[in-house]
Motif scaffolding. Structure first.
Motif, PDB file in Angstrom:
ATOM      1  N   LEU A 136       7.370   9.513  20.392  1.00 34.55           N
ATOM      2  CA  LEU A 136       7.427  10.548  19.356  1.00 34.55           C
ATOM      3  C   LEU A 136       6.818  10.109  18.019  1.00 34.55           C
ATOM      4  N   ALA A 137       7.099   8.893  17.619  1.00 40.82           N
ATOM      5  CA  ALA A 137       6.582   8.431  16.310  1.00 40.82           C
ATOM      6  C   ALA A 137       5.069   8.227  16.392  1.00 40.82           C
ATOM      7  N   ARG A 138       4.418   8.319  15.259  1.00 42.48           N
ATOM      8  CA  ARG A 138       2.973   8.015  15.195  1.00 42.48           C
ATOM      9  C   ARG A 138       2.828   6.725  14.413  1.00 42.48           C
ATOM     10  N   HIS A 143       8.686  10.679  13.780  1.00 38.63           N
ATOM     11  CA  HIS A 143       8.583  12.110  14.079  1.00 38.63           C
ATOM     12  C   HIS A 143       9.530  12.840  13.104  1.00 38.63           C
ATOM     13  N   GLN A 146      13.087  12.697  14.101  1.00 38.71           N
ATOM     14  CA  GLN A 146      13.738  11.398  13.914  1.00 38.71           C
ATOM     15  C   GLN A 146      14.172  11.228  12.457  1.00 38.71           C
ATOM     16  N   VAL A 169      13.459  18.123  20.085  1.00 39.01           N
ATOM     17  CA  VAL A 169      12.010  18.383  20.025  1.00 39.01           C
ATOM     18  C   VAL A 169      11.625  19.404  21.099  1.00 39.01           C
TER      19      VAL A 169
END
Ligand code: FES
Ligand code: FES
Length: 215
Positions: A136-138, A143, A146, A169
């Motif tokens: 999910l995180a970039r 995200h 989060q 999500v």
């Protein structure tokens, strides 16, 4: 002729019959393993030769697409997606709670939809895009869901949290209505023993409002 059965003889007979039963069970398992091997090698005589040299009996090649990367595994067909993620690929963010579809700790997205990864076999998800909490995180940027969970204290021990966040999500992507009551209903498959529900609902509500106002 009358056979006298002493306690000692009775014990020996019991052990002997147990050994016979165990031998039959082992023979049956070996036969099943060979059957499984034959079933999975029937597709092409050419490839089956190659496969026979490299595969362990009872295992098959499975390629899973997870968080944008392909992972090829040799696993038994009975391995769940959850076990493949945690124990074969090392993605331990997805948690095992009940292992029977009741708690939602193992929630992942498959082609954008939420599923309990403990209830699906890895082999059934070949070709699908699987997203876990790790996806999910970039980079260093969390995200939005989060970040919202942190902001609203949507967790305590954190064990259910990966499943809650992935589910949240998925919920927004599925177009679930976003009143507090609807959020609770759409998240009802994700249990939290710490009772962090108010923070979870607040986080989902905020992300939805941000998405809506950004168009
Ligand atoms: Fe899958 Fe509980 S571990 S639903
Ligand atoms: Fe502890 Fe949910 S935060 S189980």
């Amino acid at each position: 002729m009358r056979l006298r059965i002493t306690r000692r003889r009775f014990g020996m007979l019991t052990i002997a019959s147990t050994l016979v039963v165990a031998k039959d069970a082992i023979a049956s398992r070996i036969a099943n393993a060979n059957l499984t091997k034959n079933i999975f090698m029937q597709t092409s005589p050419k490839t089956s030769t190659a496969v026979a040299k490299t595969q362990e009996p009872g295992r098959i090649d499975v390629t899973l697409r997870i968080n944008g990367k392909s992972h090829t595994l040799q696993i038994e067909p009975r391995v769940t997606l959850l076990d493949a993620l945690r124990e074969r690929i090392g993605l331990t963010g997805t948690k095992k709670g009940c292992d029977r579809g009741q708690c939602g700790a193992c929630t992942v997205l498959v082609d954008g939809r939420r599923i309990n990864s403990c209830l699906t076999l890895a082999v059934m998800q070949e070709g699908a895009e699987i997203t876990t909490i790790e996806g999910l995180a970039r980079g260093d940027e969390l995200h939005p869901m989060q970040a919202a969970f942190i902001k609203h204290d949507g967790f305590q021990c954190g064990y259910c949290t990966p499943g809650q966040i992935v589910s949240a999500v998925g919920l927004l992507a599925e177009g679930c209505p976003t009143s507090d009551e609807a959020i609770r209903e759409c998240m009802s498959g994700n249990l939290c023993r710490c009772g962090a529900y108010p923070g979870i609902v607040a986080a989902v509500r905020e992300v939805h409002q941000t998405q809506t106002s950004n168009g």
